[in-house]
Enzyme design. Structure first.
Site, short mmCIF file in Angstrom:
data_model
loop_
_atom_site.label_atom_id
_atom_site.label_comp_id
_atom_site.label_asym_id
_atom_site.label_seq_id
_atom_site.Cartn_x
_atom_site.Cartn_y
_atom_site.Cartn_z
N ASP A 36 0.82 -1.21 0.00
CA ASP A 36 0.00 0.00 0.00
C ASP A 36 0.85 1.25 0.00
OD1 ASP A 36 -2.46 -1.07 -0.11
OD2 ASP A 36 -2.94 -0.85 2.01
N LYS A 58 -1.25 3.02 -5.97
CA LYS A 58 -1.60 4.00 -7.01
C LYS A 58 -1.54 3.41 -8.41
CE LYS A 58 2.86 6.52 -7.25
NZ LYS A 58 3.71 5.84 -6.39
N MET A 172 -7.60 9.20 9.35
CA MET A 172 -8.07 9.77 8.08
C MET A 172 -8.95 11.00 8.32
SD MET A 172 -8.97 6.28 6.03
CE MET A 172 -9.47 5.30 7.44
#
Ligand SMILES: C[S@@+](CC[C@H](N)C(=O)[O-])C[C@H]1O[C@@H](n2cnc3c(N)ncnc32)[C@H](O)[C@@H]1O
Length: 259
Positions: A36, A58, A172
């Site tokens: 990740d 990505k 987050m």
């Protein structure tokens, strides 16, 4: 052909010294590693040269790889007989979608194992000598995500989260911390409650700011913290110390109000 296997492994918050021995051993023996965005370069250096590396963080134009595609990749590699490490930041079962991957592997009949990692909340708190619970200040911890799907509301038990003798950790939360702080105050939490923001915790460029519930939204916009950042809300933040020193992060007069 040998049977393939998948290990869902927690890479911890970034500092390679915080990897578990098991994670380190599995990485060094991996034939394929699917990793990740949050996994640090120092940890990826442990992967053997001949192993296949797949960046699941990505795609071209920085779009995240869809979860279904990641699941299919893990299943395909395991069916090809490979020993696969699926490497995730922190702990794979805390806001890491590890649960979805485990379900997909189980449904496909793939042998897999979960290897826990040090979650960023624990690591960031430890670095600042900040106990998440403390007999006199906090009897429990809530971990929440500050991220919600576009257009959706942050749906929490706000009365429970506003309970003063608990610690709240927001993962987050960079985009929504001002909104979250506002809801906590509206549900009765003291606006002077201290809030710590830790950016890139345990990495060489770690930064942190201390604010209050009333001010954190503005302070975060002003400071422009790099991702990943997490927030710790509660009176335990008053105990935080500067890394490598015995000095408190908060001035004496504010510390005194904690007791
Ligand atoms: C998708 S979640 C993954 C959490 C991860 N599974 C864990 O257990 O830490 C990503 C969030 O974790 C937090 N995070 C992860 N690593 C961090 C670090 N080194 N410093 C600060 N926050 C971190 C941030 O809140 C970030 O937005």
């Amino acid at each position: 052909m040998k049977e393939g296997r998948v290990f869902l492994v927690g890479a911890g918050p970034g500092d390679p010294d915080l990897l578990t021995l098991k994670a380190c051993r599995l990485l060094q023996a991996a034939e394929a590693v699917v990793y990740d965005r949050l996994v640090s370069a120092a940890i990826l250096d442990l992967v053997p040269r001949g192993a296949t590396r797949i960046d699941a963080g990505k795609q071209p134009h920085h779009h995240p790889v869809p979860q279904d595609e990641i699941n299919e990749t893990l299943i395909r590699l395991a069916r090809a007989g490979r020993t696969v490490v699926r490497l995730k930041g922190g702990d794979p079962f805390l806001f890491g979608r590890g649960g979805e991957e485990a379900c997909a592997l189980a449904a496909a009949g793939i042998r897999f194992e979960v290897v826990p990692g040090v979650t960023s909340a624990q690591a960031c708190a430890a670095n600042l000598v900040l106990p998440l619970t403390h007999r006199d200040l906090s009897q429990g911890v809530h971990y929440i995500t500050g991220h919600c799907r576009a257009g959706a509301e942050l749906a929490f038990d706000w009365d429970g989260l506003a309970e003063p003798r608990t610690t709240l950790v927001v993962y987050m939360g960079l985009a929504n911390i001002g909104k979250i702080a506002g809801r906590l105050i509206a549900h009765g939490r003291d606006p002077a409650t201290p809030v710590l923001a830790v950016s890139r915790g345990t990495l060489p460029d770690e930064r942190h700011i201390i604010s209050t519930l009333a001010n954190i939204g503005t302070d975060v916009r002003r400071t422009v913290l790099a991702s990943p950042t997490l927030f710790i809300v509660g009176d335990v933040v008053r105990l935080a110390q500067k890394p490598g020193t015995f000095e408190h992060v908060l001035p004496e007069e504010q510390l005194a109000t904690a007791y």
